[in-house]
Design a protein around this motif. Structure first.
Motif, PDB file in Angstrom:
ATOM      1  N   ILE A 196     -51.261  54.551  22.805  1.00  0.00           N
ATOM      2  CA  ILE A 196     -50.477  53.932  21.721  1.00  0.00           C
ATOM      3  C   ILE A 196     -50.912  54.499  20.366  1.00  0.00           C
ATOM      4  O   ILE A 196     -50.101  54.694  19.465  1.00  0.00           O
ATOM      5  N   GLY A 211     -49.906  49.874   9.762  1.00  0.00           N
ATOM      6  CA  GLY A 211     -49.086  51.083   9.666  1.00  0.00           C
ATOM      7  C   GLY A 211     -49.366  51.806   8.358  1.00  0.00           C
ATOM      8  O   GLY A 211     -50.518  51.991   7.952  1.00  0.00           O
ATOM      9  N   ASP A 217     -55.656  49.401  11.500  1.00  0.00           N
ATOM     10  CA  ASP A 217     -54.711  50.034  12.434  1.00  0.00           C
ATOM     11  C   ASP A 217     -55.490  50.942  13.381  1.00  0.00           C
ATOM     12  O   ASP A 217     -56.556  51.449  13.020  1.00  0.00           O
TER      13      ASP A 217
HETATM   14  C1  LIG Z   1     -44.316  49.272  14.851  1.00  0.00           C
HETATM   15  S1  LIG Z   1     -45.679  49.816  13.891  1.00  0.00           S
HETATM   16  C2  LIG Z   1     -45.594  48.702  12.505  1.00  0.00           C
HETATM   17  C3  LIG Z   1     -46.417  49.121  11.351  1.00  0.00           C
HETATM   18  C4  LIG Z   1     -46.280  48.237  10.107  1.00  0.00           C
HETATM   19  N1  LIG Z   1     -46.724  46.886  10.367  1.00  0.00           N
HETATM   20  C5  LIG Z   1     -44.832  48.263   9.656  1.00  0.00           C
HETATM   21  O1  LIG Z   1     -44.121  47.288   9.906  1.00  0.00           O
HETATM   22  O2  LIG Z   1     -44.407  49.279   9.072  1.00  0.00           O
HETATM   23  C6  LIG Z   1     -47.060  49.181  14.822  1.00  0.00           C
HETATM   24  C7  LIG Z   1     -48.398  49.573  14.231  1.00  0.00           C
HETATM   25  O3  LIG Z   1     -49.422  48.885  14.934  1.00  0.00           O
HETATM   26  C8  LIG Z   1     -50.472  49.770  15.249  1.00  0.00           C
HETATM   27  N2  LIG Z   1     -51.131  49.260  16.465  1.00  0.00           N
HETATM   28  C9  LIG Z   1     -50.682  49.297  17.740  1.00  0.00           C
HETATM   29  N3  LIG Z   1     -51.559  48.701  18.566  1.00  0.00           N
HETATM   30  C10 LIG Z   1     -52.586  48.260  17.795  1.00  0.00           C
HETATM   31  C11 LIG Z   1     -53.800  47.581  18.073  1.00  0.00           C
HETATM   32  N4  LIG Z   1     -54.146  47.230  19.317  1.00  0.00           N
HETATM   33  N5  LIG Z   1     -54.617  47.275  17.038  1.00  0.00           N
HETATM   34  C12 LIG Z   1     -54.303  47.655  15.767  1.00  0.00           C
HETATM   35  N6  LIG Z   1     -53.155  48.311  15.449  1.00  0.00           N
HETATM   36  C13 LIG Z   1     -52.314  48.620  16.440  1.00  0.00           C
HETATM   37  C14 LIG Z   1     -49.792  51.119  15.423  1.00  0.00           C
HETATM   38  O4  LIG Z   1     -50.677  52.206  15.253  1.00  0.00           O
HETATM   39  C15 LIG Z   1     -48.708  51.051  14.343  1.00  0.00           C
HETATM   40  O5  LIG Z   1     -49.173  51.542  13.105  1.00  0.00           O
END
Ligand SMILES: C[S@@+](CC[C@H](N)C(=O)[O-])C[C@H]1O[C@@H](n2cnc3c(N)ncnc32)[C@H](O)[C@@H]1O
Length: 199
Positions: free
Chosen positions: A5, A49, A71
């Motif tokens: 991921i 993000g 993140d």
């Molecule tokens: C769909 S994106 C949304 C990013 C931001 N919140 C936005 O709305 O623009 C999901 C984000 O969550 C992060 N992510 C996924 N799994 C995660 C985890 N277990 N812990 C921390 N971050 C995570 C990803 O790297 C990504 O940047």
């Protein structure tokens, strides 16, 4: 960290901002503004993000307080740091299930558009609850309904194919199992919000 991921979002970081529609951001802003976050708060933004919530929080908190923007994707964090610097937000490479932060300190833990991606959602909720001080709140939210989010990931397939928001009883169980009291569980056509307080 090296997870699939992480690689998935690392690859998408550079073009991420141009792919997020303005109305999605506006709905996030409406939700954020309705939470009651006050100046001086300590906020943990998990799955930050490229930092979409950071300018909203800076405005709401009148620049007073602190956001730990966390993140798994270094590339996402790099984009956020480029845009918003380090004065108000600290950028932390961290997995929601294993936070490298002192527990019991945050007034708010925010999970915007990330919860479906947690590998072990129950374990992540426990970890996030541990980050809160007593009286602090966890908000899990999206700019779409649970059904729309789940359908979107199913249609995308691949790495995010099975990534879903749980139904209401399961979300309630996870939050209560982590010692939190559920204050709101909303699933509307234009938003999803689970809000819980650490008593
Ligand atoms: C769909 S994106 C949304 C990013 C931001 N919140 C936005 O709305 O623009 C999901 C984000 O969550 C992060 N992510 C996924 N799994 C995660 C985890 N277990 N812990 C921390 N971050 C995570 C990803 O790297 C990504 O940047």
């Amino acid at each position: 960290m090296g997870s699939k991921i992480q690689a998935f979002f690392d690859e998408r970081a550079a073009g991420w901002d141009s792919g997020v529609p303005a109305d999605v951001i506006e709905r996030a802003r409406e939700i954020i503004e309705g939470l009651g976050i006050v100046p001086g708060s300590r906020v943990l933004d998990v799955g930050c993000g490229t930092g979409v919530l950071v300018p909203m929080l800076r405005e709401l908190m009148q620049g007073r307080g602190f956001v730990a923007a966390a993140d798994v994707s270094m590339n996402m964090l790099r984009e956020g740091r480029k845009k918003y610097g380090r004065a108000f937000a600290g950028w932390v490479e961290a997995d929601a299930g294993r936070l490298p932060l002192r527990g019991g300190t945050f007034d708010w833990v925010l999970c915007y558009s990330v919860f479906p991606h947690f590998e072990d959602q129950g374990a992540a909720v426990l970890e996030l609850a541990g980050a809160l001080r007593r009286g602090g709140r966890l908000a899990i939210f999206h700019s779409k309904s649970r059904e729309d989010i789940n359908a979107f990931h199913r249609a995308a397939g691949g790495e995010v194919g099975g990534h879903e928001l749980p139904d209401e009883p399961e979300m309630r169980n996870m939050l209560e199992g982590a010692g939190l009291e559920v204050e709101r569980l909303e699933n509307r056509s234009d938003r999803y919000l689970a809000l819980a307080i650490k008593p």
